[in-house]
Design an enzyme around this catalytic site. Sequence first.
Site, PDB file in Angstrom:
ATOM      1  N   GLU A  81      34.921  18.676  16.237  1.00  0.00           N
ATOM      2  CA  GLU A  81      35.309  19.473  15.067  1.00  0.00           C
ATOM      3  C   GLU A  81      36.239  20.627  15.417  1.00  0.00           C
ATOM      4  OE1 GLU A  81      31.468  20.320  13.402  1.00  0.00           O
ATOM      5  OE2 GLU A  81      31.390  18.421  12.321  1.00  0.00           O
ATOM      6  N   GLU A 112      19.849   8.390  30.479  1.00  0.00           N
ATOM      7  CA  GLU A 112      19.567   9.812  30.726  1.00  0.00           C
ATOM      8  C   GLU A 112      18.841  10.040  32.053  1.00  0.00           C
ATOM      9  OE1 GLU A 112      15.503  11.267  28.803  1.00  0.00           O
ATOM     10  OE2 GLU A 112      16.952  10.751  27.248  1.00  0.00           O
TER      11      GLU A 112
END
Length: 275
Positions: A81, A112
Amino acid sequence: MDFYKTTEADSNYNNLEQMSVQELLVNINNEDKTVPLAIEKALPQIEQLIQQVVLKLKAGGRLFYIGAGTSGRLGIVDASECPPTFGVSPDLVIGLIAGGDQAIRSAVEFAEDSTAQGWKDLQNHQISNKDVVVGIAASGTTPYVISALQNCNENQIVTGCITCNQNSPLSLAAQFPIEVVVGPEFVTGSSRMKAGTAQKLVLNMISTATMIQLGKVKGNKMVDMQLSNDKLVDRGTKMIMNELKISYEEAQELLNTHKNVRAAINHYNHDAKHL
C-alpha cells in the site's frame, strides 16, 4: 527469562457453540476494544523503531517486513500500500512471507519452521546494513523470522519486531522490539484475531509516520498518491482545487498535465510567482 505465550492461553469465554450470533458479536467486539489500549502501552517501543526506520530510509535504505502466515500477509499488505498511497518506489518497503508468494493465498506446510530460508529470502534482495528489517510474529517463536533477524544482527543490519507475547525469543533477537500483549484470543490460539488486528494497527503506524517524516504528506493530504483509478483522480483534483482556490475544471487540467497532485500545486505556485 520466563516466557509464557498469552497468545496461546485459554479463551476468557467458553461454550462458544452455544452462543447466539449476537452474543458472539458482542463478545468478539468487547475483546477487540482492548487492542488499542494494549498498543498504547507499546507506543514508546513503536516510536523507537520508527526513528530507526526514518534514519535508514532518509539515508537511502529500505524497510523489510518478514513474517509467516497471517503475520507475513499483514506485512505484505502494508508494504504493497506504500507506493499507491505515498508515491514511493515498490522497492522502498518490501514484504516477505515464509513459503513465498504462494503463501499469500494458501498455507505452505512447515515453511515457517525453516531456520535458513528467511535469511536467503532477504539476500535475494541484496540486503545490506543500509536497510532495516522488522520481523512479525504473533507468538514470537517463528523460526523463519527469528533466524532471519539473528543473521541481520550478525551483519550489522538494524532489526525490529512486532509480537504479541512478552519476552519471546523474537523480542530477544530484535534490537528494537515492539510487544503488544493483547491477551488470550476469543477462539483459543486464533491469533489472526486480536493479535492480527494489533499487528495491522502497528504496521499502519510504522508506514504512515515514516512516510510523513519523509515528506510524503502535505497538510493532511496524500499529495504523492498514484492516480490509479477515477476515485483517486477526483480526490486529487479536489485537493488541488481546495489548495489553490481554483475551479474543478482548472484543477483537473493541472492534474492531467502534471499527473501528480504535488507537482501540479508546485508548478501553479511557481508560475504565479513569476507572473
